[in-house]
Design an enzyme around this catalytic site. Structure first.
Site, mmCIF file in Angstrom:
data_model
loop_
_atom_site.group_PDB
_atom_site.id
_atom_site.type_symbol
_atom_site.label_atom_id
_atom_site.label_comp_id
_atom_site.label_asym_id
_atom_site.label_seq_id
_atom_site.Cartn_x
_atom_site.Cartn_y
_atom_site.Cartn_z
ATOM 1 N N PHE A 149 48.788 40.769 34.919
ATOM 2 C CA PHE A 149 47.617 40.170 34.993
ATOM 3 C C PHE A 149 46.317 40.745 35.286
ATOM 4 O O PHE A 149 46.305 41.805 36.152
ATOM 5 C CB PHE A 149 47.709 39.197 36.275
ATOM 6 C CG PHE A 149 46.461 38.313 36.437
ATOM 7 C CD1 PHE A 149 46.317 37.118 35.902
ATOM 8 C CD2 PHE A 149 45.554 38.928 37.250
ATOM 9 C CE1 PHE A 149 45.191 36.315 36.258
ATOM 10 C CE2 PHE A 149 44.361 38.037 37.633
ATOM 11 C CZ PHE A 149 44.123 36.774 36.765
ATOM 12 N N ASP A 172 45.440 49.849 36.120
ATOM 13 C CA ASP A 172 44.566 48.699 36.894
ATOM 14 C C ASP A 172 44.947 48.774 38.144
ATOM 15 O O ASP A 172 46.068 48.012 38.613
ATOM 16 C CB ASP A 172 45.016 47.452 36.016
ATOM 17 C CG ASP A 172 44.275 46.186 36.578
ATOM 18 O OD1 ASP A 172 43.658 46.430 37.644
ATOM 19 O OD2 ASP A 172 44.336 45.263 36.102
ATOM 20 N N LYS A 230 37.431 44.395 43.124
ATOM 21 C CA LYS A 230 38.061 43.670 44.524
ATOM 22 C C LYS A 230 37.476 44.520 45.622
ATOM 23 O O LYS A 230 36.243 44.328 45.850
ATOM 24 C CB LYS A 230 39.488 43.318 44.306
ATOM 25 C CG LYS A 230 39.975 42.463 43.249
ATOM 26 C CD LYS A 230 41.230 41.689 43.630
ATOM 27 C CE LYS A 230 41.828 40.973 42.532
ATOM 28 N NZ LYS A 230 40.784 39.594 42.328
#
Length: 410
Positions: free
Chosen positions: A150, A235, A264
């Site tokens: 994801f 990531d 984030k």
């Protein structure tokens, strides 16, 4: 509270949800709670009921809701200047890039806003590097990714997703990606060709259920990519910046990638901030006009992110994630084999808990926890994710785990 007051409170929640449903696209299925305020690890809804946040905005809120240092940094910057666009320099930009580069042990930073933008930027970086540095024929660059990944929801990113919900009916899909099983080094090695420009991986797969790869896998990927002249792009949008007990999840294996992809928690849950961080021989492929973002690296984002970086430099949040994470996994491990929990995975203050489907779906368990004042999120059927803010107290964490035990034993 009286029955009449209960009805009034429930009406407030129902009215807010109905109003939202009337004018928003239904691309999410939120739990039926309407948050009005939050502080630390706790949120309060429009009815005045408090909930323990055990999700932390998918790690965007590593430092908790309303963190005073971050709010003060934002307020101070709000009074000065919030946006210049990259048409001009501003006085927070150099410090942000320099401090983030130093935190990563790299030379250059390319700031963006959201995690998906950062991944898209990394994909463009790898392709451009492949053509201009490695010498791959134009249009033939390939990037290896892992199944169950994801990395976001843009058309390019969902093109290499194996999740039908994320991918179906968004074609035609972007070519140039090869998908291999996560954690399978032999499959990855077999997929590398002369036109491979990068391997893009999550050190821990969050959306997939907090999947941790086999020990030594990430170090072996680093060695393989170095030998084959391929970029290793990590990531760390969810796994980075303290969540796993280290600044980066790759630190657990002493691995330094060619490219860090961050987001984030970099914005502290205050503003969206993301970045691609690499050395000059990689990010140096960009020249003026070839890539950009109006809001990327804006003064407000830089001010907040600078405070995030300063907080991470002390190591206290990483230490909290280590200590509380050890406790979390010990307690969750005791639930495995008791007929309710089939498996627990994770690292640091981050766990995926597989619920026996006979007991209920992940959504159903999440709803029952919500009724008891704990907020988590389900994924992939019967899995729930636990990722509280790193500022959570041990007492609050234990209370949340007590609620989970109560739901599972009901």
């Amino acid at each position: 509270m009286s029955t009449q007051t209960d009805a009034q409170s429930n009406a407030a929640t129902s009215a807010a949800i109905s109003a939202a449903d009337a004018h928003s696209a239904h691309n999410y299925h939120p739990l039926p709670v309407v948050v009005a305020s939050a502080e630390g690890a706790w949120m309060t809804d429009v009815e005045g009921k408090r909930y323990l946040d055990m999700l932390a905005g998918y790690s965007a809120l590593n430092f908790g809701h309303g963190n005073r240092r971050l709010i003060d940094a934002a307020k101070e910057q709000l009074e000065r200047v919030t946006l210049t666009s990259r048409a001009f320099f501003h006085d927070r930009f150099a410090d942000f890039c320099g401090e983030l580069a130093a935190l990563c042990g790299k030379e250059l930073v390319l700031p963006m806003n959201t995690g998906a933008e950062a991944v898209e930027t990394a994909v463009k970086t790898a392709r451009k590097w492949g053509y201009e540095v490695k010498g791959v024929p134009d249009g033939q660059a390939r990037i290896i990714v892992a199944s169950n990944n994801f990395h976001g929801r843009t058309t390019t990113i969902v093109s290499f997703s194996t999740d039908a919900e994320a991918r179906d009916h968004y074609g035609p899909y972007t070519p140039g990606f090869d998908i291999v099983p996560y954690g399978d080094l032999d499959a990855l090695a077999a997929a590398v060709t002369d036109t491979t420009v990068a391997v893009l991986l999550e050190p821990v797969q969050g959306e997939a259920g907090v999947l941790v790869p086999p020990a030594g896998y990430l170090a072996a990927v680093r060695e393989l990519t170095r030998e084959r002249n391929v970029l290793f792009m990590a990531d760390e949008i969810q796994s980075g910046l303290g969540r796993t007990g280290k600044t980066f999840a790759l630190d657990h294996e002493g691995v330094v990638p060619d490219v860090y992809i961050l987001g984030k928690a970099l914005g502290g849950g205050v503003v969206p901030v993301s970045a691609v961080v690499a050395d000059r021989d990689v990010l140096g492929v960009f020249h003026p006009g070839e890539h950009g973002s109006t809001f990327g690296g804006n003064p407000l984002a830089c001010a907040v992110a600078l405070e995030v970086i300063a907080m991470l430099r002390t190591g206290e949040y990483q230490q909290r994630a280590t200590e509380l994470g050890d406790h979390l996994h010990r307690e969750l491990g005791l639930l495995v084999g008791g007929g309710a929990v089939t498996a627990v995975r994770g690292r640091g203050l981050w766990a995926g808990v597989d619920i026996d489907p006979a007991l209920g779906t992940g959504r159903e368990i999440s709803e029952k926890l919500m009724e008891r004042g704990v907020l988590v999120k389900d994924t992939h059927g019967s899995t729930i994710r636990i990722a509280p803010p790193l500022v959570i107290s041990k007492e609050d964490l234990d209370w949340g785990l007590d609620q989970l035990r109560a739901v599972l034993s009901a």
